[in-house]
Design a protein around this motif. Structure first.
Motif, PDB file in Angstrom:
ATOM      1  N   LEU A  90       0.882  -1.131   0.112  1.00 34.35           N
ATOM      2  CA  LEU A  90      -0.158   0.006  -0.006  1.00 34.35           C
ATOM      3  C   LEU A  90       0.831   1.348  -0.009  1.00 34.35           C
ATOM      4  O   LEU A  90       0.531   2.237  -0.837  1.00 34.35           O
ATOM      5  CB  LEU A  90      -1.128  -0.072   1.279  1.00 34.35           C
ATOM      6  N   LEU A  91       1.947   1.373   0.729  1.00 33.61           N
ATOM      7  CA  LEU A  91       2.789   2.435   0.705  1.00 33.61           C
ATOM      8  C   LEU A  91       3.534   2.348  -0.525  1.00 33.61           C
ATOM      9  O   LEU A  91       3.592   3.763  -1.015  1.00 33.61           O
ATOM     10  CB  LEU A  91       3.961   2.226   1.895  1.00 33.61           C
ATOM     11  N   ASN A  92       3.783   1.643  -1.242  1.00 38.07           N
ATOM     12  CA  ASN A  92       4.144   1.861  -2.464  1.00 38.07           C
ATOM     13  C   ASN A  92       3.547   2.065  -3.536  1.00 38.07           C
ATOM     14  O   ASN A  92       3.886   2.972  -4.641  1.00 38.07           O
ATOM     15  CB  ASN A  92       5.121   0.222  -3.059  1.00 38.07           C
ATOM     16  N   LEU A  93       2.285   1.686  -3.323  1.00 37.09           N
ATOM     17  CA  LEU A  93       1.325   2.222  -4.451  1.00 37.09           C
ATOM     18  C   LEU A  93       0.978   3.853  -4.176  1.00 37.09           C
ATOM     19  O   LEU A  93       0.836   4.556  -5.170  1.00 37.09           O
ATOM     20  CB  LEU A  93      -0.052   1.470  -4.159  1.00 37.09           C
ATOM     21  N   VAL A  94       0.979   4.435  -2.863  1.00 37.29           N
ATOM     22  CA  VAL A  94       0.660   5.622  -2.521  1.00 37.29           C
ATOM     23  C   VAL A  94       1.904   6.605  -3.018  1.00 37.29           C
ATOM     24  O   VAL A  94       1.944   7.478  -3.642  1.00 37.29           O
ATOM     25  CB  VAL A  94       0.520   5.736  -1.185  1.00 37.29           C
ATOM     26  N   LEU A  95       2.985   6.059  -2.863  1.00 34.69           N
ATOM     27  CA  LEU A  95       4.267   6.812  -3.452  1.00 34.69           C
ATOM     28  C   LEU A  95       4.448   6.538  -4.899  1.00 34.69           C
ATOM     29  O   LEU A  95       4.939   7.334  -5.451  1.00 34.69           O
ATOM     30  CB  LEU A  95       5.716   6.465  -2.552  1.00 34.69           C
TER      31      LEU A  95
END
Length: 51
Positions: free
Chosen positions: A46-51
């Motif tokens: 999820l963090l990689n998708l947001v960034l």
């Protein structure tokens, strides 16, 4: 050897009047490790998708 349940053999930790015992035993420990690994993977994705 005496006949006792696993709960009786565990030496609970005491803090004041509160007794702390392990919850779930071995199965609970493995389940918490599994939940931790899955949560780590999901949060990383999820963090990689947001960034």
């Amino acid at each position: 050897m005496t006949d006792s349940t696993p709960e009786e053999r565990v030496n609970p930790m005491r803090i004041g009047n509160t007794e702390i015992r392990p919850a779930g035993g071995g199965l609970g420990c493995l389940l918490m490790i599994l939940v931790s690994v899955v949560a780590s993977i999901v949060l990383t994705v999820l963090l990689n998708l947001v960034l």
